[in-house]
Enzyme design. Structure first.
Site, PDB file in Angstrom:
ATOM      1  N   ASP A 271      30.776 -39.287 -11.527  1.00 22.68           N
ATOM      2  CA  ASP A 271      29.468 -38.743 -12.309  1.00 22.68           C
ATOM      3  C   ASP A 271      29.459 -37.082 -11.723  1.00 22.68           C
ATOM      4  OD1 ASP A 271      27.546 -37.964 -14.055  1.00 22.68           O
ATOM      5  OD2 ASP A 271      26.425 -39.258 -13.460  1.00 22.68           O
TER       6      ASP A 271
HETATM    7  C1  BGC Z   1      25.392 -37.566 -16.589  1.00 20.97           C
HETATM    8  C2  BGC Z   1      26.675 -38.244 -16.957  1.00 20.97           C
HETATM    9  C3  BGC Z   1      27.193 -37.171 -17.772  1.00 20.97           C
HETATM   10  C4  BGC Z   1      27.767 -36.077 -16.685  1.00 20.97           C
HETATM   11  C5  BGC Z   1      28.283 -34.733 -17.505  1.00 20.97           C
HETATM   12  C6  BGC Z   1      25.776 -36.507 -15.579  1.00 20.97           C
HETATM   13  O1  BGC Z   1      24.483 -35.754 -15.177  1.00 20.97           O
HETATM   14  O2  BGC Z   1      24.737 -38.743 -15.655  1.00 20.97           O
HETATM   15  O3  BGC Z   1      26.333 -39.433 -17.944  1.00 20.97           O
HETATM   16  O4  BGC Z   1      28.474 -37.785 -18.579  1.00 20.97           O
HETATM   17  O5  BGC Z   1      26.416 -35.353 -16.426  1.00 20.97           O
HETATM   18  O6  BGC Z   1      27.492 -34.035 -18.240  1.00 20.97           O
END
Ligand code: BGC
Length: 742
Positions: A271
């Site tokens: 993530d």
């Molecule tokens: C989120 C993800 C997301 C990523 C990219 C993170 O903060 O938890 O779900 O895909 O950011 O934007």
């Protein structure tokens, strides 16, 4: 003669030309460039040509949403975009791209996944995945960071709207469908967030204690199905820790479970800012750290980023190579990461296609699908005395009131928020659906908390409410559209309570007192407290965040242009204290124990015999369905064999509609404590008035099994099982039994 003298000269020429070409592009004729060769052959050929430095470079991003390209070998970057409700802007963090100032990417906004879950329509979700895949390509991207299949453990989770609900079987069906749709377009999905990202509270630091049975029965199944049934090409790991280790460096999660137990062949992506070490992270089975490059460094240097506990910048090639040189990390682990990323890139055809932005998005077909999805997502929670549908000649005027009536609230906040080209408000949808014979009035009633402070003083509130009450009093019916906004229900924080934002309960009470024919429409991603007013309104509609077409869907359902068919993918508790997770959240000192264990959602309500406000699987229709003729064969099934279940459902009402028939398993006697019932099948059946359809289900051993912590495997114990067929988890219409032979 002449030829003979020319030949040496010509061959020197050819050799020189080839030499020059090869010097410019040494890999021009390399097998990995040949799309006709099998993927594995291409991967191994390319790996052989890569230096250790080049392989290590594959393990981290080059920007906010791009992996690292390699010009020498012609390896393109993987260009990503967020989902799951459509294609979202990719230039930076949610904070940046949610702000009005950036040039937005406009794409079709589908309903929040919780609404897609409420449709129980697998074919619809697959089609949605496919359309989103098409838009990803049209916008020049290769990968969509979706679907989210985390379980809705508590009603307060800020991201409830992004998941498919509280049941692992339903979430698995929806996740698989979405992934199949995306991959059918050769776009890379990324099922997320593995594992147990069920709250936003301290999401970067929280350590969750979860027993093995609970992980396998509740939090893993949707991921397992994504791997084994959909063959997902990528998995995103979660921010949180599970049992003491960050998900991005957990050998138990990544190598033992995902790779060895489930046979995952794709790559794991972190993530955004979820890594905290180099060697342990790569060795555990994390293959691509995101974000990377300069955008990551700028973002990571910000005090807010540090304060929130994000971790980043650990898988850069320098660090990875140093770890290998120091003997902390095996070169094979680095090779494995590069291999997996390349495997997916070849499978998705990224070496052959260069997608450029500029394709068509939001086509009439895509819009139509968004509208169908919004319509199917709506759940009619209450409809006393047939208050709905509204329409002439029953009424000739209607008051549309509330903070979400004239503003389209297409989605919750955070990385999933899609900017559509247009959006339809509930007010506009009602105007269209009501027709010329019904006069439609509008009053704000109360402003959305935090949206306009000048309207939040006691005086301003009273004035707005009075205006609404006056309008309701002189109208034949009232529709109050309430709920949350993307600023109040969002990724990044949990809701402080289940209560509607300030002033909305009072508004509903006041309007309901002025007009007996009041319908409440709730635009929110999770259950809200309704106890204050629910007895005083005849009709309640759960509309979730319905995407760009939500307004049309709301109008169509309330005025009966469409027949509601959605069913709750989560239990609606009367109050937060009734939730099984209450008392086990948010934990102490950054530790939380999932003390309710496997008793999440309806499993917990059943176990403790708590009456929900609306049960899991509940949803009303304007027609009636009769259930009959349950047959289970064989009556005694041999271990490892399947059970066939059939029944008939009849539309005994006067209009066409769809029913979601639900199959629950009740294990009569077990050596371990088991939930009273568990969803193991469902069918969405569309029927014209008077029509009957036979519905069949096949149950295999997995439908009968529990996860034995002692044996570390799934176990189906011999003995009697009951099949419960219901219109909801608490409206069981048919019951039958069969035996599983020893
Ligand atoms: C989120 C993800 C997301 C990523 C990219 C993170 O903060 O938890 O779900 O895909 O950011 O934007």
């Amino acid at each position: 003669m002449k030829h003979a003298t020319l030949l040496p000269f010509l061959s020197i020429l050819v050799v020189t030309a080839v030499g020059i070409l090869l010097a410019q592009n040494p890999e021009a004729n390399a097998p990995y460039k040949n799309p006709k060769l099998p993927v594995e052959q291409r991967v191994e050929d390319l790996l052989r040509r890569m230096t250790p430095q080049e392989k290590a470079e594959m393990l981290s991003g080059s920007g906010w949403m791009e992996s690292q390209p390699n010009a020498r070998l012609g390896i393109p970057a993987i260009r990503m975009a967020d989902g799951p409700m459509g294609v979202r802007n990719w230039v930076g963090s949610s904070a940046i791209t949610n702000a009005a100032s950036t040039a937005p990417v406009l794409a079709t906004a589908f309903p929040a996944s919780i609404g897609m879950g409420a449709s129980w329509d697998v074919e619809l979700v697959q089609r949605e995945g496919q359309v989103i895949g098409q838009e990803v390509k049209a916008l020049g991207r290769d990968m969509i960071l979706a679907p989210t299949v985390n379980i809705n453990r508590l009603p307060l989770w800020g991201r409830n709207f992004e998941g498919y609900g509280e049941d692992p079987y339903l979430a698995a069906r929806m996740g698989v469908a979405y992934i199949k749709g995306v991959q059918s377009e050769k776009v890379i999905p990324s099922v997320k967030h593995f594992a147990a990202n069920n709250a936003e509270f301290e999401r970067h630091r929280i350590d969750e204690k979860i027993d093995a049975r609970t992980l396998h029965e509740i939090y893993f199944p949707a991921f397992q199905a994504a791997v084994q049934e959909a063959g997902t090409w990528a998995v995103m790991s979660a921010y949180n820790k599970v049992n003491g280790l960050w998900c991005a460096e957990s050998p138990f999660l990544l190598s033992e479970t995902l790779q060895k137990r489930w046979g995952f062949q794709g790559f794991v992506i972190s993530d955004w800012g979820s890594t905290y070490s180099t060697a342990p992270t790569v060795a555990a089975g994390m293959h691509l750290e995101m974000p990377g490059g300069e955008p990551m460094r700028i973002w990571f240097a910000k005090p807010e980023t540090q304060k929130s506990g994000n971790g980043a910048g650990w898988l850069g090639a320098d660090k990875v190579l140093a770890a290998v040189a120091a003997g902390q990390l095996k070169q094979e682990a680095v090779d494995d990461g590069a291999r997996r990323i390349l495997r997916v890139m070849f499978t998705a055809g990224l070496f052959e296609t260069s997608r450029t932005r500029g394709g068509e998005v939001d086509t009439p077909e895509q819009r139509a699908l968004a509208r169908r999805a919004a319509t199917e997502s709506i759940v009619l929670l209450k409809n006393e005395g047939g208050a709905l549908p509204l329409g002439a000649p029953k009424i000739s005027s209607v008051a549309v009131i509330g903070p979400s009536a004239a503003i389209a609230r297409t989605g919750g906040g955070g990385s999933s928020l899609v900017r559509p080209k247009y959006s339809v408000t509930a007010l506009d949808g009602v105007k269209e659906a009501a027709g010329a014979q019904v006069q439609v009035g509008y009053a704000l009633g109360v402003s959305m908390q935090g949206e306009d402070v000048s309207k939040e003083t006691p005086e301003a509130r009273a004035e707005l409410r009075n205006e609404a009450v006056d309008l309701a009093r002189k109208s034949d019916a009232a529709i109050v559209v309430v709920g949350y906004s993307y600023k109040l229900e969002s990724e990044g924080f949990d809701r402080p309570s289940m209560d509607l934002p300030a002033g909305q309960d009072e508004l509903i009470e006041a309007v309901a007192a002025a007009n007996k024919n009041t319908t409440v429409v709730i635009v929110a991603g999770a259950p809200v407290t309704m106890t204050k007013w629910i007895a005083r309104v005849p009709a309640v509609v759960q509309a979730w965040y319905g995407g760009q077409e939500a307004g049309h869907a709301i109008g169509d359902i309330v005025f009966g242009v469409q027949n509601p068919s959605g069913k709750l993918p989560v239990t609606f508790p009367k109050q937060w204290a009734d939730s099984p997770a209450y008392g086990h959240y948010p934990g102490e000192n950054l530790h939380v124990t999932y003390g309710e264990g496997i008793y999440v959602g309806y499993r917990g309500f059943d176990k403790r015999n708590v009456e929900p406000l609306f049960p899991f699987g509940h949803g009303l229709s304007y027609t009636k369905f009769d259930y009959s003729d349950l047959k289970i064969t064989p009556a005694a099934v041999a271990a490892g064999k399947q059970v066939e279940v059939t029944m008939r459902v009849r539309n005994s009402g006067s209009r066409a509609g769809a029913e979601v028939v639900q199959l629950y398993i009740h294990d009569v006697k077990s050596s371990v404590d088991r939930p009273v019932k568990e969803l193991k099948g469902f069918r969405r059946v569309v029927l014209t008035p008077g029509q009957t359809q036979s519905v069949s289900f096949t149950l295999d051993q997995s439908a009968l099994s529990f996860y034995s912590g002692a044996k570390d495997e799934w176990v189906a114990e011999p003995g009697a099982f009951e099949v419960w067929i219901g219109a909801s988890s608490r409206d069981v219409r048919l019951k039958g039994t069969f035996e599983l032979a020893p």
